[in-house]
Design a protein around this motif. Structure first.
Motif, PDB file in Angstrom:
ATOM      1  N   VAL A  23       0.860  -1.187   0.000  1.00 50.11           N
ATOM      2  CA  VAL A  23       0.000   0.000   0.000  1.00 50.11           C
ATOM      3  C   VAL A  23       0.888   1.226   0.000  1.00 50.11           C
ATOM      4  O   VAL A  23       2.021   1.183   0.502  1.00 50.11           O
ATOM      5  N   TYR A  24       0.388   2.301  -0.570  1.00 52.97           N
ATOM      6  CA  TYR A  24       1.189   3.528  -0.550  1.00 52.97           C
ATOM      7  C   TYR A  24       0.268   4.725  -0.415  1.00 52.97           C
ATOM      8  O   TYR A  24      -0.883   4.703  -0.835  1.00 52.97           O
ATOM      9  N   ARG A  25       0.793   5.768   0.213  1.00 51.92           N
ATOM     10  CA  ARG A  25       0.040   6.997   0.424  1.00 51.92           C
ATOM     11  C   ARG A  25       0.960   8.184   0.199  1.00 51.92           C
ATOM     12  O   ARG A  25       2.129   8.150   0.594  1.00 51.92           O
ATOM     13  N   ALA A  26       0.400   9.210  -0.384  1.00 54.58           N
ATOM     14  CA  ALA A  26       1.184  10.412  -0.661  1.00 54.58           C
ATOM     15  C   ALA A  26       1.170  11.330   0.544  1.00 54.58           C
ATOM     16  O   ALA A  26       0.109  11.644   1.088  1.00 54.58           O
ATOM     17  N   PHE A  27       2.349  11.742   0.962  1.00 57.41           N
ATOM     18  CA  PHE A  27       2.508  12.786   1.961  1.00 57.41           C
ATOM     19  C   PHE A  27       2.990  14.031   1.214  1.00 57.41           C
ATOM     20  O   PHE A  27       3.354  13.938   0.049  1.00 57.41           O
ATOM     21  N   PRO A  28       3.008  15.188   1.864  1.00 55.45           N
ATOM     22  CA  PRO A  28       3.343  16.417   1.129  1.00 55.45           C
ATOM     23  C   PRO A  28       4.656  16.364   0.353  1.00 55.45           C
ATOM     24  O   PRO A  28       4.724  16.866  -0.756  1.00 55.45           O
ATOM     25  N   ARG A  29       5.701  15.750   0.919  1.00 55.90           N
ATOM     26  CA  ARG A  29       6.982  15.763   0.224  1.00 55.90           C
ATOM     27  C   ARG A  29       7.510  14.376  -0.107  1.00 55.90           C
ATOM     28  O   ARG A  29       8.646  14.234  -0.546  1.00 55.90           O
ATOM     29  N   GLU A  30       6.693  13.368   0.111  1.00 52.84           N
ATOM     30  CA  GLU A  30       7.196  12.005  -0.040  1.00 52.84           C
ATOM     31  C   GLU A  30       6.010  11.060  -0.185  1.00 52.84           C
ATOM     32  O   GLU A  30       4.936  11.321   0.362  1.00 52.84           O
ATOM     33  N   VAL A  32       4.998   7.343   0.846  1.00 57.84           N
ATOM     34  CA  VAL A  32       5.425   6.249   1.708  1.00 57.84           C
ATOM     35  C   VAL A  32       4.784   4.964   1.204  1.00 57.84           C
ATOM     36  O   VAL A  32       3.559   4.896   1.031  1.00 57.84           O
ATOM     37  N   LEU A  34       4.340   0.941   1.917  1.00 60.08           N
ATOM     38  CA  LEU A  34       4.418  -0.033   3.005  1.00 60.08           C
ATOM     39  C   LEU A  34       4.190  -1.426   2.455  1.00 60.08           C
ATOM     40  O   LEU A  34       3.164  -1.690   1.817  1.00 60.08           O
ATOM     41  N   LEU A  36       3.145  -4.738   3.475  1.00 61.82           N
ATOM     42  CA  LEU A  36       2.457  -5.330   4.632  1.00 61.82           C
ATOM     43  C   LEU A  36       2.979  -6.733   4.930  1.00 61.82           C
ATOM     44  O   LEU A  36       2.839  -7.218   6.042  1.00 61.82           O
ATOM     45  N   TYR A  41       8.826  -0.094   5.529  1.00 58.70           N
ATOM     46  CA  TYR A  41       8.381   1.138   4.887  1.00 58.70           C
ATOM     47  C   TYR A  41       9.467   1.606   3.917  1.00 58.70           C
ATOM     48  O   TYR A  41      10.650   1.472   4.179  1.00 58.70           O
ATOM     49  N   GLY A  43      10.433   5.013   1.135  1.00 52.99           N
ATOM     50  CA  GLY A  43      10.072   6.378   0.778  1.00 52.99           C
ATOM     51  C   GLY A  43      10.412   6.664  -0.669  1.00 52.99           C
ATOM     52  O   GLY A  43      11.480   6.285  -1.148  1.00 52.99           O
TER      53      GLY A  43
ATOM     54  N   ARG B 228       8.064  10.297   8.859  1.00 53.49           N
ATOM     55  CA  ARG B 228       8.545   9.480   9.976  1.00 53.49           C
ATOM     56  C   ARG B 228       8.165  10.090  11.322  1.00 53.49           C
ATOM     57  O   ARG B 228       7.984   9.375  12.304  1.00 53.49           O
ATOM     58  N   SER B 242      -2.026  -6.216   9.368  1.00 54.34           N
ATOM     59  CA  SER B 242      -2.069  -5.455   8.112  1.00 54.34           C
ATOM     60  C   SER B 242      -3.129  -4.368   8.142  1.00 54.34           C
ATOM     61  O   SER B 242      -2.898  -3.254   7.670  1.00 54.34           O
ATOM     62  N   LEU B 249      -1.247   4.270   8.218  1.00 55.69           N
ATOM     63  CA  LEU B 249      -0.607   4.990   7.122  1.00 55.69           C
ATOM     64  C   LEU B 249      -1.601   5.944   6.460  1.00 55.69           C
ATOM     65  O   LEU B 249      -1.276   7.110   6.189  1.00 55.69           O
TER      66      LEU B 249
END
Lengths: 102, 284
Positions: A23-30, A32, A34, A36, A41, A43, B228, B242, B249
């Motif tokens: 799974v992956y999710r967008a953060f403001p600058r990266e 992430v 994962l 499972l 994790y 980046g 992080r 999971s 996340l």
């Protein structure tokens, strides 16, 4: 004049699949990512995050490259080369699976 | 909390452990004292139940799903048992019920919550207490429960108790201590007291990641854009299935987009009172 023969053809007809355990999710600058299955994790910088999203929704790696080339106003050849490198790295880490496109 | 709850029942030590099958459980965490004696352990069985034991406190078994707890306080732990259940057991229950928890205090101002995130000893409770004395409402002192409700990131009230290190409590005036609430117990190390908390969940507006630093001369606030910081601020690390990891996340990604995340570097010599004032003046 650019032709498809100048494009890195290694993964042109291949589809990149993000497996269910990734799974992956967008953060403001990266972005992430994962895994499972391993609990690890990873980046990705924003551009690589966009690439992963494009790979997931495109039928082939080449199709993703063409879409991204349009979005970033870049040569398809260059984008394809970057995508191939990204796919190699993601596949090595078990974050995507590469399969022949139907 | 929004229909979520925990059913708690007291029992004896022998009855509690008679219901636990250690052969089908594995140890997730433990602590030893300086002499090597076991001080604390946390196990999980194959059915998803958790068992905690802490010397001088007692034992608990948390049922799978986190909706029921069986507790066996140690004979000498009357004064600490509630703190153990609130501080260690209930956060695990919250996570099992689908709520994320952060190691943070929080206050409410203008209808939104500001959280102060830090490991123990940095001053997150002290800052929150001083913000409460300055007019904000306390929301929680050490564990912040956060959930996504209809697209909004909501911060939930904690238990109406707080605890300060002895020195911090001593620095409060008598009038300030009275305003905070009745004292529950005090020793050389800590003072705990009842405190009124804001009664309802509120939107999470900001998270301040506090860190002591010798690299700055004054309090320095910068954007906290490293994922992080959020992911590493969880209060509960032992629930690793999971579904939980994916939910955590997802929630952190939403928090990162919606809330103001700030890294706060604190030089030596800045009191919690002064820091609270600076953060309030900064709109945090």
């Amino acid at each position: 004049m650019q032709t498809e023969t100048t494009i890195d053809a290694r993964l042109s007809g291949v589809r990149a699949v993000v497996p269910a355990h990734v799974v992956y999710r967008a953060f403001p600058r990266e972005t992430v990512v994962l895994n499972l299955a391993t609990g690890l994790y990873h980046g990705l910088n924003p551009v690589a995050g966009d690439m992963l999203a494009a790979l997931e929704r495109s039928p082939t790696v080449l199709a993703a490259a063409k879409q991204l080339a349009g979005e970033y106003a870049e040569d398809v050849e260059r984008v394809m080369s970057d995508l191939v490198e990204l796919c190699d790295g993601l596949a090595q880490r078990g974050l995507i699976e590469l399969e022949a496109s139907s | 909390m929004d229909g979520r709850g925990v059913e708690y029942r007291d029992t004896t030590h022998d009855e509690l452990w008679a219901r636990w099958d250690a052969d089908h459980a594995r140890r997730l965490s433990y602590l030893r004292d300086a002499s090597g004696e076991l001080d604390f352990f946390l196990d999980r069985d194959d059915g998803g139940r958790y068992a905690l034991w802490a010397r001088s406190y007692g034992s608990c078994v948390i049922e799978a799903g986190g909706e029921a707890v069986l507790g066996a306080p140690a004979a000498e732990s009357d004064r600490h048992w509630q703190a153990f259940v609130i501080g260690q057991v209930l956060p695990i229950c919250a996570v099992l019920q689908g709520v994320e928890t952060f190691h943070a205090s929080a206050v409410v101002r203008d209808g939104g919550a500001t959280a102060f995130v830090a490991p123990s000893g940095v001053g997150k409770t002290s800052v929150a207490v001083h913000r409460a004395l300055a007019g904000a409402e306390m929301l929680t002192d050490d564990v912040l429960a956060v959930s996504l409700e209809r697209g909004a990131v909501m911060a939930h009230p904690g238990a109406p108790v707080a605890s300060l290190r002895g020195g911090e409590y001593e620095r409060l005036s008598i009038q300030e201590r009275v305003r905070l609430g009745p004292e529950r117990r005090r020793d050389d190390q800590r003072a705990s007291f009842d405190i009124e908390v804001h009664a309802e969940p509120v939107p999470l507006r900001a998270m301040c990641f506090l860190e002591r630093s010798t690299d700055v001369r004054g309090v320095r606030c910068t954007p906290a854009d490293d994922p992080r910081l959020l992911l590493g601020s969880s209060f509960v690390f032992v629930v690793q299935n999971s579904a939980r990891l994916e939910r955590q996340l997802s929630l952190c990604a939403v928090i990162a987009r919606r809330a103001n995340l700030v890294r706060v570097q604190i030089p030596p010599g800045i009191s919690a009172r002064a820091l609270a004032r600076e953060l309030e003046e900064a709109g945090l």
